[in-house]
Design a protein around this motif. Structure first.
Motif, PDB file in Angstrom:
ATOM      1  N   UNK A   1       0.808  -1.223   0.000  1.00  0.00           N
ATOM      2  CA  UNK A   1       0.000   0.000   0.000  1.00  0.00           C
ATOM      3  C   UNK A   1       0.838   1.269   0.000  1.00  0.00           C
ATOM      4  N   UNK A   2       1.910   1.296   0.772  1.00  0.00           N
ATOM      5  CA  UNK A   2       2.747   2.499   0.788  1.00  0.00           C
ATOM      6  C   UNK A   2       3.462   2.667  -0.549  1.00  0.00           C
ATOM      7  N   UNK A   3       3.819   1.565  -1.177  1.00  0.00           N
ATOM      8  CA  UNK A   3       4.408   1.638  -2.512  1.00  0.00           C
ATOM      9  C   UNK A   3       3.440   2.232  -3.517  1.00  0.00           C
TER      10      UNK A   3
ATOM     11  N   UNK B   1       1.457   7.140  -6.534  1.00  0.00           N
ATOM     12  CA  UNK B   1       0.435   8.182  -6.675  1.00  0.00           C
ATOM     13  C   UNK B   1       1.053   9.556  -6.428  1.00  0.00           C
ATOM     14  N   UNK B   2       1.892   9.653  -5.404  1.00  0.00           N
ATOM     15  CA  UNK B   2       2.512  10.947  -5.093  1.00  0.00           C
ATOM     16  C   UNK B   2       3.504  11.357  -6.189  1.00  0.00           C
ATOM     17  N   UNK B   3       4.177  10.398  -6.806  1.00  0.00           N
ATOM     18  CA  UNK B   3       5.047  10.704  -7.944  1.00  0.00           C
ATOM     19  C   UNK B   3       4.210  11.276  -9.087  1.00  0.00           C
ATOM     20  N   UNK B   4       3.059  10.679  -9.339  1.00  0.00           N
ATOM     21  CA  UNK B   4       2.176  11.177 -10.402  1.00  0.00           C
ATOM     22  C   UNK B   4       1.646  12.571 -10.063  1.00  0.00           C
ATOM     23  N   UNK B   5       1.266  12.791  -8.803  1.00  0.00           N
ATOM     24  CA  UNK B   5       0.799  14.112  -8.371  1.00  0.00           C
ATOM     25  C   UNK B   5       1.904  15.142  -8.564  1.00  0.00           C
ATOM     26  N   UNK B   6       3.099  14.794  -8.144  1.00  0.00           N
ATOM     27  CA  UNK B   6       4.226  15.711  -8.289  1.00  0.00           C
ATOM     28  C   UNK B   6       4.486  16.027  -9.758  1.00  0.00           C
TER      29      UNK B   6
ATOM     30  N   UNK C   1       5.085  16.106  -1.351  1.00  0.00           N
ATOM     31  CA  UNK C   1       4.709  14.764  -1.823  1.00  0.00           C
ATOM     32  C   UNK C   1       5.453  13.681  -1.045  1.00  0.00           C
ATOM     33  N   UNK C   2       6.738  13.881  -0.805  1.00  0.00           N
ATOM     34  CA  UNK C   2       7.491  12.912  -0.011  1.00  0.00           C
ATOM     35  C   UNK C   2       7.004  12.915   1.434  1.00  0.00           C
ATOM     36  N   UNK C   3       6.613  14.085   1.927  1.00  0.00           N
ATOM     37  CA  UNK C   3       6.090  14.182   3.285  1.00  0.00           C
ATOM     38  C   UNK C   3       4.818  13.372   3.481  1.00  0.00           C
TER      39      UNK C   3
ATOM     40  N   UNK D   1       4.163  10.593   1.988  1.00  0.00           N
ATOM     41  CA  UNK D   1       4.624   9.205   2.102  1.00  0.00           C
ATOM     42  C   UNK D   1       5.191   8.956   3.501  1.00  0.00           C
ATOM     43  N   UNK D   2       5.953   9.905   4.017  1.00  0.00           N
ATOM     44  CA  UNK D   2       6.546   9.759   5.356  1.00  0.00           C
ATOM     45  C   UNK D   2       5.455   9.663   6.418  1.00  0.00           C
ATOM     46  N   UNK D   3       4.488  10.549   6.361  1.00  0.00           N
ATOM     47  CA  UNK D   3       3.412  10.547   7.359  1.00  0.00           C
ATOM     48  C   UNK D   3       2.597   9.258   7.263  1.00  0.00           C
ATOM     49  N   UNK D   4       2.280   8.846   6.047  1.00  0.00           N
ATOM     50  CA  UNK D   4       1.512   7.610   5.871  1.00  0.00           C
ATOM     51  C   UNK D   4       2.314   6.403   6.352  1.00  0.00           C
ATOM     52  N   UNK D   5       3.602   6.376   6.051  1.00  0.00           N
ATOM     53  CA  UNK D   5       4.436   5.257   6.499  1.00  0.00           C
ATOM     54  C   UNK D   5       4.575   5.206   8.003  1.00  0.00           C
ATOM     55  N   UNK D   6       4.748   6.369   8.626  1.00  0.00           N
ATOM     56  CA  UNK D   6       4.866   6.415  10.085  1.00  0.00           C
ATOM     57  C   UNK D   6       3.556   5.990  10.735  1.00  0.00           C
ATOM     58  N   UNK D   7       2.449   6.484  10.222  1.00  0.00           N
ATOM     59  CA  UNK D   7       1.144   6.114  10.765  1.00  0.00           C
ATOM     60  C   UNK D   7       0.908   4.618  10.586  1.00  0.00           C
ATOM     61  N   UNK D   8       1.251   4.116   9.422  1.00  0.00           N
ATOM     62  CA  UNK D   8       1.039   2.698   9.113  1.00  0.00           C
ATOM     63  C   UNK D   8       1.899   1.807  10.009  1.00  0.00           C
ATOM     64  N   UNK D   9       3.126   2.234  10.272  1.00  0.00           N
ATOM     65  CA  UNK D   9       3.991   1.407  11.118  1.00  0.00           C
ATOM     66  C   UNK D   9       3.518   1.403  12.569  1.00  0.00           C
ATOM     67  N   UNK D  10       2.810   2.438  12.976  1.00  0.00           N
ATOM     68  CA  UNK D  10       2.249   2.470  14.328  1.00  0.00           C
ATOM     69  C   UNK D  10       1.001   1.604  14.429  1.00  0.00           C
ATOM     70  N   UNK D  11       0.210   1.595  13.355  1.00  0.00           N
ATOM     71  CA  UNK D  11      -1.054   0.861  13.418  1.00  0.00           C
ATOM     72  C   UNK D  11      -0.910  -0.607  13.040  1.00  0.00           C
ATOM     73  N   UNK D  12       0.136  -0.938  12.283  1.00  0.00           N
ATOM     74  CA  UNK D  12       0.327  -2.339  11.862  1.00  0.00           C
ATOM     75  C   UNK D  12       1.816  -2.656  11.920  1.00  0.00           C
ATOM     76  N   UNK D  13       2.255  -3.137  13.060  1.00  0.00           N
ATOM     77  CA  UNK D  13       3.669  -3.426  13.245  1.00  0.00           C
ATOM     78  C   UNK D  13       4.053  -4.728  12.571  1.00  0.00           C
ATOM     79  N   UNK D  14       5.268  -4.742  12.007  1.00  0.00           N
ATOM     80  CA  UNK D  14       5.815  -5.966  11.434  1.00  0.00           C
ATOM     81  C   UNK D  14       6.469  -6.740  12.570  1.00  0.00           C
ATOM     82  N   UNK D  15       5.950  -7.938  12.854  1.00  0.00           N
ATOM     83  CA  UNK D  15       6.491  -8.725  13.968  1.00  0.00           C
ATOM     84  C   UNK D  15       7.321  -9.900  13.488  1.00  0.00           C
TER      85      UNK D  15
END
Length: 139
Positions: free
Chosen positions: A72-74, A79-84, A106-108, A110-124
């Motif tokens: 999903x982050x990929x 999408x952000x590359x296309x927006x940019x 645009x990179x920001x 991705x950073x915010x989404x990745x940080x939020x995603x890593x908090x809500x769904x941790x890789x164990x």
């Protein structure tokens, strides 16, 4: 926790780079690297250091999500590359400041989404041990 420590380390490096860049005569640094054709562009040093830091954080989150077999982050990154590309091509291209700001925004995202995603769904765990590129013995 290791991921958040890595993000903190990347952020710390970026802050140190920006502080050092702001203490130096940025115009002289740019002129020494690019020549006198680039006189007056020293203020971009800090902006580009900050942009590079945001890009590094985006890569960190993106690769961490890929390790957890999450695409999903990929997809958001593309999408952000296309927006940019579209926004930069059509509207925000009149100055280098607009281009840097657009890239950072645009990179920001991705950073915010990745940080939020890593908090809500941790890789164990890693899905398949064969994906590891680590040798436990030497041949």
């Amino acid at each position: 926790r290791a991921l958040w420590r890595a993000a903190g380390f990347v952020l710390a490096l970026g802050v140190v780079g920006c502080v050092v860049g702001s203490l130096l005569d940025a115009d002289a640094v740019v002129a020494s690297v690019g020549g006198h054709a680039f006189d007056g562009n020293g203020s971009l040093v800090i902006a580009c250091l900050a942009l590079g830091t945001v890009w590094a954080l985006a890569q960190l989150w993106l690769f961490s999500q890929m390790a957890g077999d999450d695409t999903r982050l990929g997809m958001l990154t593309w999408v952000m590359v296309a927006v940019e590309l579209v926004v930069g091509w059509l509207w925000w291209h009149d100055s280098v400041w607009q281009v840097v700001t657009l890239a950072a925004a645009c990179a920001g995202v991705v950073v915010v989404a990745g940080a939020w995603r890593s908090r809500s769904r941790r890789v164990t765990h890693i899905e398949d041990a064969e994906d590891l590129l680590v040798l436990d013995h030497t041949s």
